[in-house]
Design a protein around this motif. Sequence first.
Motif, PDB file in Angstrom:
ATOM      1  N   PHE A 114       0.965  -1.136   0.122  1.00  0.00           N
ATOM      2  CA  PHE A 114       0.043   0.146  -0.011  1.00  0.00           C
ATOM      3  C   PHE A 114       0.815   1.175  -0.020  1.00  0.00           C
ATOM      4  N   GLY A 115       1.836   1.331   0.837  1.00  0.00           N
ATOM      5  CA  GLY A 115       2.670   2.500   0.990  1.00  0.00           C
ATOM      6  C   GLY A 115       2.051   3.797   1.482  1.00  0.00           C
ATOM      7  N   PHE A 116       1.070   3.428   2.568  1.00  0.00           N
ATOM      8  CA  PHE A 116       0.418   4.407   3.030  1.00  0.00           C
ATOM      9  C   PHE A 116       1.367   5.187   3.984  1.00  0.00           C
ATOM     10  N   SER A 117       1.289   6.719   3.998  1.00  0.00           N
ATOM     11  CA  SER A 117       1.805   7.421   4.805  1.00  0.00           C
ATOM     12  C   SER A 117       1.036   7.562   6.026  1.00  0.00           C
ATOM     13  N   GLU A 118       1.764   7.982   7.078  1.00  0.00           N
ATOM     14  CA  GLU A 118       0.758   8.176   8.347  1.00  0.00           C
ATOM     15  C   GLU A 118      -0.457   9.092   8.092  1.00  0.00           C
ATOM     16  N   GLU A 119      -0.216  10.174   7.491  1.00  0.00           N
ATOM     17  CA  GLU A 119      -1.207  10.955   6.903  1.00  0.00           C
ATOM     18  C   GLU A 119      -2.553  10.159   6.155  1.00  0.00           C
ATOM     19  N   GLN A 120      -2.043   9.129   5.380  1.00  0.00           N
ATOM     20  CA  GLN A 120      -3.073   8.536   4.498  1.00  0.00           C
ATOM     21  C   GLN A 120      -3.733   7.601   5.434  1.00  0.00           C
ATOM     22  N   LYS A 121      -3.137   6.835   6.347  1.00  0.00           N
ATOM     23  CA  LYS A 121      -3.642   6.010   7.398  1.00  0.00           C
ATOM     24  C   LYS A 121      -4.631   6.709   8.312  1.00  0.00           C
ATOM     25  N   VAL A 122      -4.497   8.090   8.817  1.00  0.00           N
ATOM     26  CA  VAL A 122      -5.427   8.938   9.553  1.00  0.00           C
ATOM     27  C   VAL A 122      -6.560   9.162   8.440  1.00  0.00           C
ATOM     28  N   GLU A 123      -6.425   9.191   7.316  1.00  0.00           N
ATOM     29  CA  GLU A 123      -7.467   9.447   6.339  1.00  0.00           C
ATOM     30  C   GLU A 123      -8.607   8.183   6.272  1.00  0.00           C
ATOM     31  N   ARG A 124      -7.876   7.142   6.701  1.00  0.00           N
ATOM     32  CA  ARG A 124      -8.619   5.839   6.678  1.00  0.00           C
ATOM     33  C   ARG A 124      -9.240   5.266   8.095  1.00  0.00           C
ATOM     34  N   ALA A 125      -9.335   6.249   8.888  1.00  0.00           N
ATOM     35  CA  ALA A 125      -9.756   6.103  10.369  1.00  0.00           C
ATOM     36  C   ALA A 125     -11.079   5.862  10.386  1.00  0.00           C
ATOM     37  N   LEU A 126     -11.526   4.926  11.174  1.00  0.00           N
ATOM     38  CA  LEU A 126     -12.987   4.353  11.619  1.00  0.00           C
ATOM     39  C   LEU A 126     -13.668   5.684  11.709  1.00  0.00           C
ATOM     40  N   ARG A 127     -14.995   5.772  11.335  1.00  0.00           N
ATOM     41  CA  ARG A 127     -15.916   6.759  12.068  1.00  0.00           C
ATOM     42  C   ARG A 127     -16.002   6.697  13.638  1.00  0.00           C
ATOM     43  N   ARG A 128     -15.982   7.853  14.233  1.00  0.00           N
ATOM     44  CA  ARG A 128     -16.245   7.711  15.626  1.00  0.00           C
ATOM     45  C   ARG A 128     -17.551   8.440  16.064  1.00  0.00           C
ATOM     46  N   PHE A 129     -18.056   7.944  17.067  1.00  0.00           N
ATOM     47  CA  PHE A 129     -19.385   8.261  17.458  1.00  0.00           C
ATOM     48  C   PHE A 129     -19.420   8.825  18.843  1.00  0.00           C
ATOM     49  N   GLU A 130     -20.405   9.748  19.318  1.00  0.00           N
ATOM     50  CA  GLU A 130     -20.408  10.271  20.534  1.00  0.00           C
ATOM     51  C   GLU A 130     -20.926   8.985  21.536  1.00  0.00           C
ATOM     52  N   LEU A 131     -20.014   9.067  22.545  1.00  0.00           N
ATOM     53  CA  LEU A 131     -20.118   8.182  23.876  1.00  0.00           C
ATOM     54  C   LEU A 131     -20.183   8.964  24.968  1.00  0.00           C
ATOM     55  N   GLU A 132     -20.914   8.722  25.833  1.00  0.00           N
ATOM     56  CA  GLU A 132     -21.087   9.477  27.212  1.00  0.00           C
ATOM     57  C   GLU A 132     -21.677   8.559  28.202  1.00  0.00           C
ATOM     58  N   PRO A 133     -21.072   8.533  29.423  1.00  0.00           N
ATOM     59  CA  PRO A 133     -21.527   7.906  30.601  1.00  0.00           C
ATOM     60  C   PRO A 133     -22.639   8.443  31.400  1.00  0.00           C
ATOM     61  N   CYS A 134     -23.452   8.061  32.037  1.00  0.00           N
ATOM     62  CA  CYS A 134     -24.207   8.440  33.376  1.00  0.00           C
ATOM     63  C   CYS A 134     -24.167   7.587  34.337  1.00  0.00           C
ATOM     64  N   GLY A 135     -23.110   7.899  35.273  1.00  0.00           N
ATOM     65  CA  GLY A 135     -22.769   7.134  36.336  1.00  0.00           C
ATOM     66  C   GLY A 135     -22.214   5.733  35.563  1.00  0.00           C
ATOM     67  N   GLU A 136     -22.781   4.605  35.614  1.00  0.00           N
ATOM     68  CA  GLU A 136     -22.493   3.218  35.300  1.00  0.00           C
ATOM     69  C   GLU A 136     -22.816   3.009  33.898  1.00  0.00           C
ATOM     70  N   PHE A 137     -23.811   3.872  33.459  1.00  0.00           N
ATOM     71  CA  PHE A 137     -24.574   3.582  32.325  1.00  0.00           C
ATOM     72  C   PHE A 137     -24.048   4.259  30.755  1.00  0.00           C
ATOM     73  N   LEU A 138     -23.647   3.574  29.973  1.00  0.00           N
ATOM     74  CA  LEU A 138     -23.193   4.092  28.929  1.00  0.00           C
ATOM     75  C   LEU A 138     -24.195   4.355  27.441  1.00  0.00           C
ATOM     76  N   PHE A 139     -24.032   5.544  26.917  1.00  0.00           N
ATOM     77  CA  PHE A 139     -25.033   5.751  26.000  1.00  0.00           C
ATOM     78  C   PHE A 139     -24.212   6.115  24.819  1.00  0.00           C
ATOM     79  N   VAL A 140     -24.553   5.859  23.478  1.00  0.00           N
ATOM     80  CA  VAL A 140     -24.026   6.408  22.249  1.00  0.00           C
ATOM     81  C   VAL A 140     -24.749   7.141  21.446  1.00  0.00           C
ATOM     82  N   ARG A 141     -24.488   8.152  20.707  1.00  0.00           N
ATOM     83  CA  ARG A 141     -25.395   8.733  19.723  1.00  0.00           C
ATOM     84  C   ARG A 141     -24.586   8.929  18.235  1.00  0.00           C
ATOM     85  N   LEU A 142     -25.135   8.199  17.357  1.00  0.00           N
ATOM     86  CA  LEU A 142     -24.456   8.167  16.145  1.00  0.00           C
ATOM     87  C   LEU A 142     -24.481   9.887  15.520  1.00  0.00           C
ATOM     88  N   SER A 143     -25.451  10.445  15.404  1.00  0.00           N
ATOM     89  CA  SER A 143     -25.410  11.857  14.968  1.00  0.00           C
ATOM     90  C   SER A 143     -24.423  12.521  15.638  1.00  0.00           C
TER      91      SER A 143
END
Length: 368
Positions: free
Chosen positions: A111-140
């Motif tokens: 592939f010959g990916f540079s570090e910058e090109q690897k970053v361009e292929r990062a997985l999408r990240r979603f909002e993640l927040e706890p409330c006490g022990e409870f974990l919630f995710v929001r895609l938007s």
Amino acid sequence: MTAGLPPDCYFDESLHAREMEDIFRKQWIFVGLKRQVSGHQDYLARTIGGVPIVIQNFHGELRALHNVCSHRHSRIRTADSGCGPLQCPYHGWTYDARGVPVGIPGNREHFGFSEEQKVERALRRFELEPCGEFLFVRLSPDGNSLSEHLGSYAELLSHLSEHFGQTAPIDEQSIPWETNWKIGVESVLEAYHVATVHHDSFQPLLAATLHHERQGDHTSTISLLRDEVCQWWDKAARRLKLHRSPRFENYDHFSIFPNLAIGLTRGSLMSLQTYEPVTATRSVLRYQMLLANVLPDMPVDGAVARSVADSIVDSNRTILSEDRVASELAQQGLRHACRRATLGINEGRIRVFHEALIRHSPDLGNRA
């Protein structure tokens, strides 16, 4: 009396797609407890609104990432939970906390990916927040904060986090239901069916059910336990050295929109249930049952603990099986319904649920 949703809201695939977009991809969705991902490389895999995600611990940092490899789109995590590096099982691409593929076998040669090109292929990240022990995710990336979404129930979850979650669940399962997810939710929003569906299982535990309360899109109700049931639970709490919550003396039930149900029995047992959509006519009931935390420095007889847990688990599985059968019968009948359901006063929590659905996904209210 009020009318329920139009029948096709429970089997029409186009409406199901709208719900996924308008509700599950925009709302905060409960995914699990922090205890489940407390160690390095612990993970949970979930599907929210048709989108596969993974919640992973990276040296104490929790991240919610797209569970699809950037290389050739294989699902990365195939189990619901586990522990290990975030590595694609197809070609071995390995991801860090940023979702960047930092480990690509043969990168220099193929592939010959540079570090910058690897970053361009990062997985999408979603909002993640706890409330006490409870974990919630929001895609938007946009929307209300978790505290705004929960409202006064944020304090409830914080309180429950002080009394539950330090020990492993006594039961935890994912069960396919041949129903629309909304039927699953509705099955826990009223006690009207208890006398018939749960005549020999749940009904003998209850003395009466009080009127529901509403907190925004969320609702709650209290069912009074019979005296002998309270006495059984008090004895069990003493024998198991449980740090029970004094706030909940009976069977308290809370529904957090869109699909989380919390049941509390005598402040000593917490049931967490989510009804996760798969298709317009299929869903998964995911649940875990936790006893209250054990008081510090208090030894517990293991045989007694197992006996109590087995009794609770058997009873709960029976009740859930009865709910599944009744819900699947309702799903089968909906395709032949000629009018909307009729909701009585005792089914007011379902009415609140429907109002929230229509507010967030107006197409559901625009049917004939």
